[in-house]
Design a protein around this motif. Structure first.
Motif, PDB file in Angstrom:
ATOM      1  N   PRO B   9     -11.888 -17.944  -5.963  1.00  0.00           N
ATOM      2  CA  PRO B   9     -10.450 -17.162  -6.321  1.00  0.00           C
ATOM      3  C   PRO B   9      -9.862 -16.858  -5.123  1.00  0.00           C
ATOM      4  O   PRO B   9     -10.366 -16.169  -4.164  1.00  0.00           O
ATOM      5  CB  PRO B   9     -11.208 -16.145  -7.208  1.00  0.00           C
ATOM      6  CG  PRO B   9     -12.483 -16.724  -7.708  1.00  0.00           C
ATOM      7  CD  PRO B   9     -13.056 -17.428  -6.513  1.00  0.00           C
ATOM      8  N   SER B  10      -8.416 -16.957  -5.352  1.00  0.00           N
ATOM      9  CA  SER B  10      -7.357 -16.386  -4.259  1.00  0.00           C
ATOM     10  C   SER B  10      -7.299 -17.280  -2.964  1.00  0.00           C
ATOM     11  O   SER B  10      -6.708 -17.072  -2.254  1.00  0.00           O
ATOM     12  CB  SER B  10      -7.718 -15.147  -3.925  1.00  0.00           C
ATOM     13  OG  SER B  10      -7.645 -14.262  -5.085  1.00  0.00           O
ATOM     14  N   VAL B  11      -8.183 -18.324  -2.985  1.00  0.00           N
ATOM     15  CA  VAL B  11      -8.116 -19.236  -1.744  1.00  0.00           C
ATOM     16  C   VAL B  11      -6.729 -19.841  -1.612  1.00  0.00           C
ATOM     17  O   VAL B  11      -6.217 -20.197  -0.599  1.00  0.00           O
ATOM     18  CB  VAL B  11      -9.232 -20.211  -1.664  1.00  0.00           C
ATOM     19  CG1 VAL B  11      -8.828 -21.577  -2.340  1.00  0.00           C
ATOM     20  CG2 VAL B  11      -9.397 -20.639  -0.125  1.00  0.00           C
ATOM     21  N   GLY B  12      -6.131 -20.050  -3.033  1.00  0.00           N
ATOM     22  CA  GLY B  12      -5.034 -20.782  -2.825  1.00  0.00           C
ATOM     23  C   GLY B  12      -4.952 -22.093  -3.513  1.00  0.00           C
ATOM     24  O   GLY B  12      -3.846 -22.835  -3.429  1.00  0.00           O
ATOM     25  N   LYS B  13      -5.689 -22.412  -4.586  1.00  0.00           N
ATOM     26  CA  LYS B  13      -5.713 -23.517  -5.314  1.00  0.00           C
ATOM     27  C   LYS B  13      -4.521 -23.756  -6.398  1.00  0.00           C
ATOM     28  O   LYS B  13      -3.979 -24.882  -6.089  1.00  0.00           O
ATOM     29  CB  LYS B  13      -7.089 -23.396  -6.357  1.00  0.00           C
ATOM     30  CG  LYS B  13      -8.106 -23.562  -5.553  1.00  0.00           C
ATOM     31  CD  LYS B  13      -9.308 -23.521  -6.483  1.00  0.00           C
ATOM     32  CE  LYS B  13      -9.535 -22.463  -7.561  1.00  0.00           C
ATOM     33  NZ  LYS B  13      -9.481 -20.998  -6.951  1.00  0.00           N
ATOM     34  N   SER B  14      -4.144 -22.690  -6.878  1.00  0.00           N
ATOM     35  CA  SER B  14      -2.863 -22.955  -7.642  1.00  0.00           C
ATOM     36  C   SER B  14      -1.745 -23.290  -6.881  1.00  0.00           C
ATOM     37  O   SER B  14      -0.688 -24.035  -7.290  1.00  0.00           O
ATOM     38  CB  SER B  14      -2.725 -21.604  -8.687  1.00  0.00           C
ATOM     39  OG  SER B  14      -3.713 -21.445  -9.596  1.00  0.00           O
ATOM     40  N   THR B  15      -1.502 -22.341  -6.044  1.00  0.00           N
ATOM     41  CA  THR B  15      -0.281 -22.783  -4.773  1.00  0.00           C
ATOM     42  C   THR B  15      -0.557 -24.228  -4.429  1.00  0.00           C
ATOM     43  O   THR B  15       0.631 -24.916  -4.538  1.00  0.00           O
ATOM     44  CB  THR B  15      -0.290 -21.569  -3.853  1.00  0.00           C
ATOM     45  OG1 THR B  15      -0.332 -20.269  -4.482  1.00  0.00           O
ATOM     46  CG2 THR B  15       0.903 -21.811  -3.159  1.00  0.00           C
ATOM     47  N   ASP B  75      -7.191 -28.048 -11.067  1.00  0.00           N
ATOM     48  CA  ASP B  75      -6.936 -26.641 -10.433  1.00  0.00           C
ATOM     49  C   ASP B  75      -7.959 -25.633 -10.887  1.00  0.00           C
ATOM     50  O   ASP B  75      -7.797 -25.061 -12.101  1.00  0.00           O
ATOM     51  CB  ASP B  75      -5.531 -26.023 -10.608  1.00  0.00           C
ATOM     52  CG  ASP B  75      -5.220 -24.643 -10.232  1.00  0.00           C
ATOM     53  OD1 ASP B  75      -4.460 -24.138 -10.372  1.00  0.00           O
ATOM     54  OD2 ASP B  75      -6.387 -24.135  -9.564  1.00  0.00           O
ATOM     55  N   ARG B 117      -2.590  -9.667  -5.490  1.00  0.00           N
ATOM     56  CA  ARG B 117      -1.688 -10.062  -6.541  1.00  0.00           C
ATOM     57  C   ARG B 117      -2.635  -9.357  -7.862  1.00  0.00           C
ATOM     58  O   ARG B 117      -2.679 -10.054  -8.969  1.00  0.00           O
ATOM     59  CB  ARG B 117      -2.195 -11.700  -6.679  1.00  0.00           C
ATOM     60  CG  ARG B 117      -3.583 -12.075  -6.810  1.00  0.00           C
ATOM     61  CD  ARG B 117      -3.558 -13.510  -7.274  1.00  0.00           C
ATOM     62  NE  ARG B 117      -5.086 -14.068  -7.390  1.00  0.00           N
ATOM     63  CZ  ARG B 117      -5.445 -15.147  -7.876  1.00  0.00           C
ATOM     64  NH1 ARG B 117      -4.544 -15.998  -8.102  1.00  0.00           N
ATOM     65  NH2 ARG B 117      -6.643 -15.610  -7.890  1.00  0.00           N
TER      66      ARG B 117
HETATM   67  N1  LIG Z   1      -1.725 -21.242   1.957  1.00  0.00           N
HETATM   68  C1  LIG Z   1      -1.597 -19.910   1.765  1.00  0.00           C
HETATM   69  N2  LIG Z   1      -1.140 -18.940   2.595  1.00  0.00           N
HETATM   70  C2  LIG Z   1      -1.014 -17.856   2.304  1.00  0.00           C
HETATM   71  N3  LIG Z   1      -1.172 -17.117   1.065  1.00  0.00           N
HETATM   72  C3  LIG Z   1      -1.516 -17.997   0.130  1.00  0.00           C
HETATM   73  C4  LIG Z   1      -1.578 -19.330   0.247  1.00  0.00           C
HETATM   74  N4  LIG Z   1      -2.111 -20.122  -0.670  1.00  0.00           N
HETATM   75  C5  LIG Z   1      -1.986 -18.812  -1.903  1.00  0.00           C
HETATM   76  N5  LIG Z   1      -1.521 -17.732  -1.069  1.00  0.00           N
HETATM   77  C6  LIG Z   1      -1.560 -16.561  -1.726  1.00  0.00           C
HETATM   78  O1  LIG Z   1      -2.663 -16.052  -2.216  1.00  0.00           O
HETATM   79  C7  LIG Z   1      -2.879 -15.700  -3.682  1.00  0.00           C
HETATM   80  C8  LIG Z   1      -3.664 -16.429  -4.334  1.00  0.00           C
HETATM   81  O2  LIG Z   1      -3.337 -17.771  -4.463  1.00  0.00           O
HETATM   82  P1  LIG Z   1      -3.538 -18.706  -5.775  1.00  0.00           P
HETATM   83  O3  LIG Z   1      -2.900 -20.154  -5.319  1.00  0.00           O
HETATM   84  O4  LIG Z   1      -3.128 -18.258  -7.059  1.00  0.00           O
HETATM   85  O5  LIG Z   1      -5.010 -18.927  -5.664  1.00  0.00           O
HETATM   86  P2  LIG Z   1      -6.003 -19.468  -6.524  1.00  0.00           P
HETATM   87  O6  LIG Z   1      -5.575 -20.420  -7.561  1.00  0.00           O
HETATM   88  O7  LIG Z   1      -7.108 -20.063  -5.777  1.00  0.00           O
HETATM   89  O8  LIG Z   1      -6.801 -18.171  -7.244  1.00  0.00           O
HETATM   90  C9  LIG Z   1      -1.252 -15.545  -4.204  1.00  0.00           C
HETATM   91  O9  LIG Z   1      -0.750 -14.454  -4.078  1.00  0.00           O
HETATM   92  C10 LIG Z   1      -0.576 -16.447  -3.226  1.00  0.00           C
HETATM   93  O10 LIG Z   1       0.800 -16.452  -3.049  1.00  0.00           O
END
Ligand SMILES: Nc1ncnc2c1ncn2[C@@H]1O[C@H](COP(=O)(O)OP(=O)(O)O)[C@@H](O)[C@H]1O
Ligand SMILES: Nc1ncnc2c1ncn2[C@@H]1O[C@H](COP(=O)(O)OP(=O)(O)O)[C@@H](O)[C@H]1O
Ligand SMILES: [Mg+2]
Ligand SMILES: [Mg+2]
Lengths: 264, 264
Positions: B9-15, B75, B117
């Protein structure tokens, strides 16, 4: 229960849904918000060819949620009365109540809100929908909304709305039970109505088995290019026979049910 | 193809998913982003009892999207290798490639982003997951990721990532075709492998028919309280026989397929 929202784009369905959902949860109603946008917005762009999948998946999610006993809030325009009718039938076939909520606002308010949130849909489309929308219940009595809410006036009191919905759900359930009792009492003159009830269930059961097995067969054939034509034909015929025989078995059930009534 | 993201979680999968999705769309790959959060977040609160529905619906959406020919970006954390294996099997059974992408970042980065977040998940949970996560591919060879991406370094170049994914998809398809040719040439020693392929499909077909018809039966019984025990028993037996006979028909197909090879 099924809570079916009806309303034009930007009238405030999604906002309304989230507030209602939280309130119902506080009152211990397990509920979920579903609607075609959930799937539609999982694509990066819109294409007409995605719509079959979108609609099919949305219907499946709703159907299965009702089966789980969740209250489903359908956040969709539900613009066509045929769609509203189909949703009502789905709820009925699962012995759930359908509560329709018509959200309204003046055209200029819709257009302003649409622009304010980026006009994903052109204003012209909303104008067109507004002009062609038949007031719910004018054409068909079953289409009369259970609740009408103006979203451009003062804040909506969700405590009241939730209580009203719960009340309507109880009333509809009581009415159904009264109908059943009346039918039992008047079994001779209402025999046809009983057959219709069971016939409705039979039809849905038969259709569901038909659809689901046809679907599985189609997938199997698509994913297994090596199947001989003979095998495909055999499987297909076997499936058709299965459907026919299910109908026979349940037809026998109907006859027995009615002869029980005659004996009584 | 199935693009399976793996990451805490929070690694950035959704982004990552949204960016990749847009880029694949520009390159004319119809694609959709799916994952359990899509359904989970349609509930107003989280309850353990919602998880069965969430997982079942997510799998169905993915399965049907693949059948439609869409590329699916999953995702989800996909934290357990058993889950990753199930997804790979699903793709294989539909003759689609599965491309796994492992997103990584140091623990402190994950925790910082999590707090930033709103910490929907407690930091302690992420710490626990991080400490127990087996590096992909160390335990099982098939579990080796196709791509590993560090999300805490410089911006990700999605043009490159998309091209790499498309290339991997082509390579995997070519490898499968080479395997098929090798099998055809070595039919005598590879007979068992052919049976496994078809056996896999057969199993899935049989299971799908079994699950779908059991489901329809269950609904029918639930919604029709008046059914006699006898009818229920008859319908149930009829369904079981149907499943058994489908297996017979396809077993015959397998025998014929293998005797064709022997003749050749
Ligand atoms: N490549 C990145 N570099 C810096 N911050 C990122 C990156 N990808 C995502 N984030 C930030 O980290 C947080 C978690 O991203 P998110 O994509 O929701 O993660 P996940 O879906 O893995 O839980 C968000 O606030 C997002 O803006
Ligand atoms: N009751 C309301 N009063 C004022 N503005 C509202 C109300 N409900 C929604 N809005 C605003 O109007 C816009 C459209 O709302 P939304 O709920 O997304 O509509 P819909 O789902 O019907 O398309 C949003 O910007 C929202 O903030
Ligand atoms: Mg909306
Ligand atoms: Mg996410």
């Amino acid at each position: 229960m099924l809570i079916m929202l009806v309303g034009l784009p930007s009238v405030g369905k999604s906002t309304f849904s989230k507030n209602l959902s939280k309130k119902l949860s506080e009152k211990n109603f397990d509920n979920i918000i579903l609607g075609t946008d959930l799937i539609r917005e999982s694509f990066p762009v819109w294409k007409e060819k995605y719509e079959d999948y979108i609609k099919k998946m949305n219907n499946y999610l709703i159907s299965e949620a009702l089966n789980e006993g969740f209250t489903v809030i359908i956040d969709d325009t539900n613009y066509y009365n045929s769609k509203r009718r189909d949703l009502m039938h789905m709820a009925n076939s699962k012995n759930k109540n359908c509560i329709s909520i018509y959200l309204k606002a003046p055209l200029d308010v819709l257009l302003t809100r649409n622009i304010a949130r980026g006009a994903k849909i052109p204003n012209s489309v909303i104008e067109d929908m507004y002009s062609k929308f038949d007031e719910m219940g004018t054409k068909y009595k079953w289409d009369k909304p259970d609740l009408e809410i103006n979203t451009h006036r003062d804040d909506i009191n969700f405590e009241e709305v939730a209580n009203k919905i719960i009340e309507l759900n109880n009333i509809k359930t009581k009415n159904k039970e009264l109908e059943k009792d009346v039918k039992k009492d008047n079994y001779s003159s209402n025999n046809n109505k009983n057959i219709d009830d069971i016939d409705e269930l039979l039809k849905e059961f038969k259709n569901r088995v038909d659809v689901e097995t046809r679907h599985v067969m189609g997938e199997f054939i698509k994913n297994n290019k090596n199947l001989s034509k003979n095998t495909i034909k055999e499987l297909s015929n076997y499936r058709k026979n299965y459907i026919k025989n299910i109908k026979k078995i349940v037809d026998i059930e109907i006859k027995e049910y009615n002869s029980d009534l005659d004996d009584y």
